[in-house]
Scaffold this active site. Structure first.
Site, short mmCIF file in Angstrom:
data_model
loop_
_atom_site.label_atom_id
_atom_site.label_comp_id
_atom_site.label_asym_id
_atom_site.label_seq_id
_atom_site.Cartn_x
_atom_site.Cartn_y
_atom_site.Cartn_z
N ARG A 67 0.85 -1.38 0.12
CA ARG A 67 -0.05 0.05 0.01
C ARG A 67 0.97 1.39 -0.04
O ARG A 67 0.48 2.38 -0.55
CB ARG A 67 -0.98 -0.02 1.23
CG ARG A 67 -1.95 1.22 1.14
CD ARG A 67 -3.31 0.72 1.82
NE ARG A 67 -3.02 0.04 2.99
CZ ARG A 67 -2.74 0.74 4.15
NH1 ARG A 67 -2.18 1.88 4.35
NH2 ARG A 67 -2.66 -0.22 5.17
N TYR A 120 -17.25 14.76 -16.89
CA TYR A 120 -17.51 13.36 -16.83
C TYR A 120 -18.63 13.23 -15.83
O TYR A 120 -18.47 13.84 -14.73
CB TYR A 120 -16.36 12.67 -16.38
CG TYR A 120 -16.60 11.25 -16.37
CD1 TYR A 120 -16.68 10.31 -17.53
CD2 TYR A 120 -16.61 10.40 -14.99
CE1 TYR A 120 -17.00 8.80 -17.30
CE2 TYR A 120 -16.83 8.99 -15.05
CZ TYR A 120 -17.16 8.16 -16.08
OH TYR A 120 -17.11 7.05 -15.87
N ASP A 185 -8.84 17.33 -16.40
CA ASP A 185 -9.20 16.16 -16.92
C ASP A 185 -9.01 15.94 -18.47
O ASP A 185 -9.22 16.77 -19.02
CB ASP A 185 -10.45 15.55 -16.48
CG ASP A 185 -10.73 14.12 -16.49
OD1 ASP A 185 -10.18 13.64 -17.61
OD2 ASP A 185 -11.57 13.46 -16.23
N LYS A 210 -9.20 4.40 -20.41
CA LYS A 210 -9.42 4.79 -21.55
C LYS A 210 -8.33 4.50 -22.44
O LYS A 210 -7.75 3.46 -22.62
CB LYS A 210 -9.96 6.12 -21.58
CG LYS A 210 -10.97 6.45 -20.73
CD LYS A 210 -12.28 5.56 -20.61
CE LYS A 210 -13.25 5.75 -19.34
NZ LYS A 210 -13.55 6.90 -18.65
C1 PLP Z 1 -13.82 7.57 -17.61
C2 PLP Z 1 -13.70 8.86 -17.39
C3 PLP Z 1 -13.40 9.20 -16.05
C4 PLP Z 1 -13.33 8.10 -14.67
O1 PLP Z 1 -12.47 7.02 -14.90
P1 PLP Z 1 -12.92 5.65 -14.20
O2 PLP Z 1 -11.36 4.93 -14.76
O3 PLP Z 1 -14.01 4.98 -14.83
O4 PLP Z 1 -12.89 5.67 -12.95
C5 PLP Z 1 -13.25 10.56 -15.52
N1 PLP Z 1 -13.09 11.35 -16.47
C6 PLP Z 1 -13.22 11.03 -17.78
C7 PLP Z 1 -13.15 12.12 -18.83
C8 PLP Z 1 -13.62 9.94 -18.39
O5 PLP Z 1 -13.79 9.57 -19.54
#
Ligand code: PLP
Length: 416
Positions: A67, A120, A185, A210
């Protein structure tokens, strides 16, 4: 850590990042360390290691406990830091875990966050509901300064934004935010097309689920940032335990060398599909940063090296017909998530953004007819054949010419 400064071209960095010590170790593929605990051979060293890692240091002579630190995860972090030209990167068990860690790490400075919409869906939800004890003020990107308070600890933006592909001028937001750190983001852009830190952002955050993972088989998140903020994030991660598993880190790191190829190839296909959709009689509007009307002030040119592989479009049909479109697809998979090798399509108003307050959803452009397409690596003509026949199934022929006329009149009236 100046060694993270990018010395080579992006494609070279993607291949070699996080692997610099392998030859010295006498191995070619990065080793996977699955240890949960580490033998203590020197007690005094173990105590100082534990203290250092709990305080958020990147590594210590003894990793102590998984951890606190994991060498396989650290390799992936090193690779992301190099690609983002960042001092450090910190990986988490998901994109939402990464966002949560940022909110928690900065709560020590204040509980107020300024954010733009759209975001998101789950990020919107976590802020709107104050799930982690933060308060949010939603502001348009041009009025961040007006929304700041004395206790504002973080400004959160997303560009290109999910799912409308809205672009936010990072440098302008940073200027308005003054001393308050700006989190971007940057999931849709990937480190290949956008490096927010270069424009003054404090954190470039990715849902690594992604494009970074890229093959639809890993859930992960990562934040590229300064050494100082990285220490705060690691301290939060040690305490909350939102860890990336070393096997997932290995897969993510394994995919890094092909990340530029995947992103650039999918982008080329997305651009062509955006052009063809724009000319389709069954499509009302197309949202893609590469189209001039979607980027009137030239943000892509200023802060990205390309418009990316995600686009959205409005089918010229009622909500009831969206299902017909989805069900008529043969090759493209209706599914949430994005950035995979295969093309995925989803309906934000019904799925990913269902959780967002309805008025906010509609006013930020997430209309009922909007469909989001994550373009993969298939041949453009095969994708087009599938899209075209599915759109035609959803929009009956008799409707199309009259609707097209009406929508054109509407757009002209709106000055588009
Ligand atoms: C999918 C996504 C998230 C969240 O990510 P997870 O890996 O599903 O927790 C946050 N921001 C954007 C723009 C995303 O496409």
């Amino acid at each position: 850590m100046s060694e993270n400064r990018r010395k080579f071209h992006l494609t070279t960095t993607a291949v070699h990042a996080g692997r610099h010590d392998l030859a010295r170790l006498g191995t070619h593929a990065p080793p996977i360390d699955l240890s949960t605990t580490y033998p203590i051979r020197d007690f005094a060293e173990a105590v100082t290691s534990l203290e250092a890692l709990s305080a958020g240091e990147a590594c210590a002579p003894n990793p102590i406990y998984a951890r606190m630190h994991n060498p396989t995860v650290a390799r992936f972090e090193q690779a992301v830091a190099e690609l983002e030209n960042a001092e450090a990167a910190v990986a988490f068990s998901s994109g939402m875990a990464a966002i949560s860690a940022c909110l928690l790490a900065f709560r020590t400075d204040g509980s107020h966050v300024v954010a733009t919409r759209p975001l998101y869906g789950t990020t919107d939800h976590i802020l709107q509901d104050g799930l982690l004890g933060t308060q949010v003020t939603w502001a348009p990107p041009t009025d961040i300064a007006g929304a700041l308070r004395d206790d504002t600890s973080l400004v959160i933006i997303e560009t290109p934004a999910n799912p409308t592909l809205d672009l936010v001028d990072i440098a302008d937001v940073v200027l308005q935010a003054g001393d308050v750190p700006v989190l971007v983001d940057s999931t849709f852009a990937t480190p290949i097309l956008q490096n927010p830190l270069r424009h003054g952002a404090a954190i470039s955050l990715h849902s690594a689920t992604k494009f970074l993972g890229g093959h639809g088989d890993v859930i992960a998140g990562v934040a590229a940032t300064s050494d100082d903020i990285a220490r705060r994030l690691r301290r939060t991660r040690v305490a909350t335990g939102a860890l990336l598993h070393p096997l997932a880190a290995f897969l993510l790191h394994r995919g890094m060398p092909t990340l530029p190829l995947r992103v650039l190839h999918a982008q080329k296909t997305a651009w062509e599909i955006a052009r063809r959709l724009k000319a389709h009689t069954g499509v009302r509007r197309v949202f893609y940063p590469g189209l001039r009307e979607c980027d009137p002030t030239g943000i892509v040119e200023r802060q990205m090296s390309g418009p990316g592989a995600i686009l959205s479009f409005e089918i010229d049909a009622d909500l009831s017909r969206i299902g017909c479109f989805m069900e008529a697809l043969n090759l493209i998979t209706p599914a949430v998530s994005l950035g995979s090798t295969d093309t995925l399509v989803q309906h934000p108003a019904g799925l990913t953004h269902h959780i967002v307050d309805e008025a906010a959803r509609v006013s930020s452009g997430v209309t009922d007819g909007l469909v989001r397409l994550s373009v993969g690596l298939e041949h453009v003509d095969d994708l087009w054949m599938d899209l075209d026949q599915a759109i035609r199934r959803a929009v009956p022929l008799s409707d199309r010419s009259s609707r097209r006329r009406k929508s054109q009149q509407r757009l002209e009236a709106a000055g588009c």
